[in-house]
Design an enzyme around this catalytic site. Sequence first.
Site, short mmCIF file in Angstrom:
data_model
loop_
_atom_site.label_atom_id
_atom_site.label_comp_id
_atom_site.label_asym_id
_atom_site.label_seq_id
_atom_site.Cartn_x
_atom_site.Cartn_y
_atom_site.Cartn_z
N GLU A 318 35.41 42.68 46.39
CA GLU A 318 36.50 41.92 45.77
C GLU A 318 37.09 42.69 44.62
O GLU A 318 38.33 42.70 44.42
CB GLU A 318 35.98 40.56 45.29
CG GLU A 318 37.06 39.62 44.77
CD GLU A 318 37.34 39.73 43.28
OE1 GLU A 318 38.24 39.03 42.80
OE2 GLU A 318 36.66 40.52 42.58
N ASP A 347 34.95 31.79 41.59
CA ASP A 347 34.93 33.13 40.98
C ASP A 347 34.89 32.96 39.46
O ASP A 347 35.91 32.72 38.82
CB ASP A 347 36.19 33.89 41.42
CG ASP A 347 36.19 35.34 40.96
OD1 ASP A 347 35.27 35.73 40.20
OD2 ASP A 347 37.10 36.08 41.37
N HIS A 447 34.17 42.24 32.82
CA HIS A 447 34.23 43.62 33.34
C HIS A 447 33.60 44.63 32.39
O HIS A 447 34.01 45.79 32.34
CB HIS A 447 35.68 44.02 33.67
CG HIS A 447 36.17 43.43 34.96
ND1 HIS A 447 37.36 43.79 35.54
CD2 HIS A 447 35.63 42.49 35.79
CE1 HIS A 447 37.53 43.11 36.67
NE2 HIS A 447 36.48 42.31 36.83
#
Length: 494
Positions: A318, A347, A447
């Site tokens: 993804e 998500d 991230h």
Amino acid sequence: MRRSVTALITALALPLTAAAPAHAAGPADRFADLLVKKVKGANVEEHLRAFQAIATANGGNRAAGTTGYDASRDYVADKLRRAGYKVTLDPVEFVENWTENSPPALTETAPGRRAYVPKQDFFAFEPSPAGDVTAQVQGVDLTLPPAATPSSTSGCETSDFDGFVAGRIALVQRGTCAFSQKVRNAGAAGAAAIIVFNEGQEGRTEAEQLDIGEWRAGIPMVYADFAVGERLAGMKDATVRVTVDATVALGTDHNVIAESRTGDPRNVVMLGAHLDSVPAGPGINDNGSGSAAILEVAEEMARLPVKNQVRFSFWAAEELGLLGSDQYVAALPQTERDRIRLYLNFDMVASPNFAYKLYDGDDSDNTGASAGPPGSAQIEEQFETFYGSRDLPTVGTDFDGRSDYGPFIAVGIPAGGIFTGAEGVKTAAEAKVFGGTAGTAYDACYHKACDTIGNVNGTALDVNSDAIADSAARFAFDLRSIPRRTAPVKGGGD
């Protein structure tokens, strides 16, 4: 669709849920109540600790193409097999390595002569295939001058390319759908190359190096400043040369697909979460949280009867451009797509500075992308009812194309789900409603290497796991609120 819960919230102009009216419990209610009781936050956290241990033992991440992803895949597949599901490892191609051998080129050859500066005026998209194309530029559904807020749908629909002349270079504007979707549509329309330019609002004018995970169109693709796109769009019969000198090496990962052995196979209720992390860290909130939650729901649901077949999907790659879900949907024949009555996406469901966000299926927020396919509003309403039953507020979140619902809604499959926020900043109004800290990111470790087991909010994880169980159970038992699709979406699929 969302309603205020207090006068204060009304004053803040936040669309929030209210408690659902009381009604007599039916079979679906009893089934949902039972599953919610069985789904435990502690068991979800156990899966998160397993994902953390896998990342720690495999270089600190669970990214596509790594041993950390393989171990995550095997962990999930083993749990699902033990629970009794039919489990399939579905191959997914991804770019294992992309090498830019020399700088790209973007040059006007007619009517003017101008060479744009690589890595300043434009960049090659990673992983653009190699190519050297000189052709006339054709604008595709451009919004010039740009709207005050990001809203362009340039290149998002196959119909945008009606009248496009094959062999030309597509000039497309950034907007509300994924870059990869624009590239695929351009390739399908016969474009020889594609230039995407930034949309033009404040903060959306300059180009940058972006990995969009898309190479299958087979055409050179570059990302340019807004000024470049605006200039080319304003020139009559502009002809340019686009050159990309790069090498693409492919690898293979696997989605994990688990299907119940009972339930009507003509009516499939599908849940999904992406299993991979970014290379920078273990990805425990993004998206260990969604994966762990649906894994716990799957394990507990396996012990209960279902009227409709239930399918759990754990997507690969993804983070490289929705590759797992995109390739999965693209490979389904229309008859198989029609069996999927709805898709629920999870998500990031445990962001430390969370808000309870529901995908805006009816576009009642009137921001960004439009409503989802018919049935999406009913999915949103079902989630609202759950949170309302606990006197918990929710806000909407747009179908902005950034997660795995994208390929499903593109072919007309209704979708919905939960999101607790990523790098976006929590507003003061949201902080009054949900707690937490205004002016900071929902997930400051988004991230990053610090997205570890300590980067989850246990309350959000527990509540959202219950919400997933509630809606999964209700739709597994009763799909009467979801309209049947009578015809495939025009231009749907790849």
